[in-house]
Enzyme design. Structure first.
Site, mmCIF file in Angstrom:
data_model
loop_
_atom_site.group_PDB
_atom_site.id
_atom_site.type_symbol
_atom_site.label_atom_id
_atom_site.label_comp_id
_atom_site.label_asym_id
_atom_site.label_seq_id
_atom_site.Cartn_x
_atom_site.Cartn_y
_atom_site.Cartn_z
ATOM 1 C CD GLU A 20 -8.514 2.392 -2.730
ATOM 2 O OE1 GLU A 20 -8.882 1.324 -3.267
ATOM 3 O OE2 GLU A 20 -8.036 2.455 -1.591
ATOM 4 C CG ASN A 51 -3.920 7.985 3.505
ATOM 5 O OD1 ASN A 51 -2.921 7.909 2.800
ATOM 6 N ND2 ASN A 51 -5.056 7.398 3.174
ATOM 7 C CD GLN A 92 -5.762 9.501 0.011
ATOM 8 O OE1 GLN A 92 -4.904 10.320 -0.245
ATOM 9 N NE2 GLN A 92 -5.490 8.274 0.375
ATOM 10 N NE ARG A 135 -4.071 7.456 -2.813
ATOM 11 C CZ ARG A 135 -5.086 7.876 -3.543
ATOM 12 N NH1 ARG A 135 -5.016 9.036 -4.180
ATOM 13 N NH2 ARG A 135 -6.184 7.156 -3.647
ATOM 14 C CG HIS A 151 -4.547 2.896 -4.356
ATOM 15 N ND1 HIS A 151 -4.071 4.141 -4.047
ATOM 16 C CD2 HIS A 151 -4.262 2.694 -5.666
ATOM 17 C CE1 HIS A 151 -3.537 4.689 -5.136
ATOM 18 N NE2 HIS A 151 -3.638 3.822 -6.134
ATOM 19 N NE ARG A 155 -3.577 2.524 2.264
ATOM 20 C CZ ARG A 155 -4.293 3.004 3.253
ATOM 21 N NH1 ARG A 155 -4.346 2.361 4.410
ATOM 22 N NH2 ARG A 155 -4.973 4.127 3.100
ATOM 23 C CG HIS A 156 -0.836 4.845 -1.257
ATOM 24 N ND1 HIS A 156 -1.023 5.764 -0.241
ATOM 25 C CD2 HIS A 156 -2.064 4.395 -1.594
ATOM 26 C CE1 HIS A 156 -2.313 5.877 0.014
ATOM 27 N NE2 HIS A 156 -2.975 5.043 -0.797
#
Length: 186
Positions: A84, A16, A22, A59, A141, A9-10
């Protein structure tokens, strides 16, 4: 030789940190997120990897670039199918503190979970077919990773933290033993 996939995951974004959804909005990493991506790169640097890919959102792309610098790879693909889940009208909303029915009402405007899972499974499946037996790092994501894992492994995978690394044997549809899960600060 079996395909090994590291799902990452980024790193964190300001949204966040604020508890905002997002989704498909293109929000950049913050400094904490860059640090988390570096930590993921260090964890991945303990192994050998053949290919690095990411979502097209900045991201994830920046996280992949940071990781790549640490594992000696450049991201070769930025895949739209790894973006995402779109949360529709819920994007930008803070969901912390809302009741479950309130959250569900917001999420109802988003992309169906089955569609997200199908995109994730399809993207990784195509990579595995194109690069058989390779060890592939996929930077994407949280919800996409969680729903993809649900579809591949069955069950309900828990929340995926920013910068977390999850490694699995894609062909066997099983966790690599031991599961390598790095969390920020570990």
């Amino acid at each position: 030789m079996q395909a090994r996939i590291a799902l990452v995951r980024h790193g964190e974004t300001d949204w966040n940190a604020q508890g905002r959804l997002q989704g498909s909005r293109d929000i950049p990493l913050n400094d904490a997120g860059r640090s988390q991506a570096r930590q993921a790169g260090v964890a991945l640097g303990r192994g050998r990897w053949d290919l690095l890919v990411s979502s097209t959102l900045q991201r994830a792309a920046e996280s992949a670039d940071i990781i790549g610098a640490l594992i000696g790879l450049e991201a070769t693909h930025r895949l739209p199918d790894l973006v995402e889940r779109s949360y529709g009208a819920a994007e930008g909303h803070i969901v912390q503190g809302l009741s479950r029915p309130q959250v569900e009402a917001l999420l109802a405007t988003g992309e169906p979970e089955a569609s997200v899972a199908a995109r994730g499974v399809g993207a990784i499946g195509r990579l595995v077919s194109e690069y058989p037996g390779r060890r592939i790092v996929v930077v994407a994501h949280g919800t996409l990773i969680r729903l993809t894992l649900d579809a591949v492994l069955g069950g309900n995978h828990p929340h995926v933290e920013n910068g977390q690394v999850l490694e699995l044997d894609w062909d066997a549809r099983a966790w690599v033993a031991p599961v390598r899960a790095s969390l920020p600060g570990q």
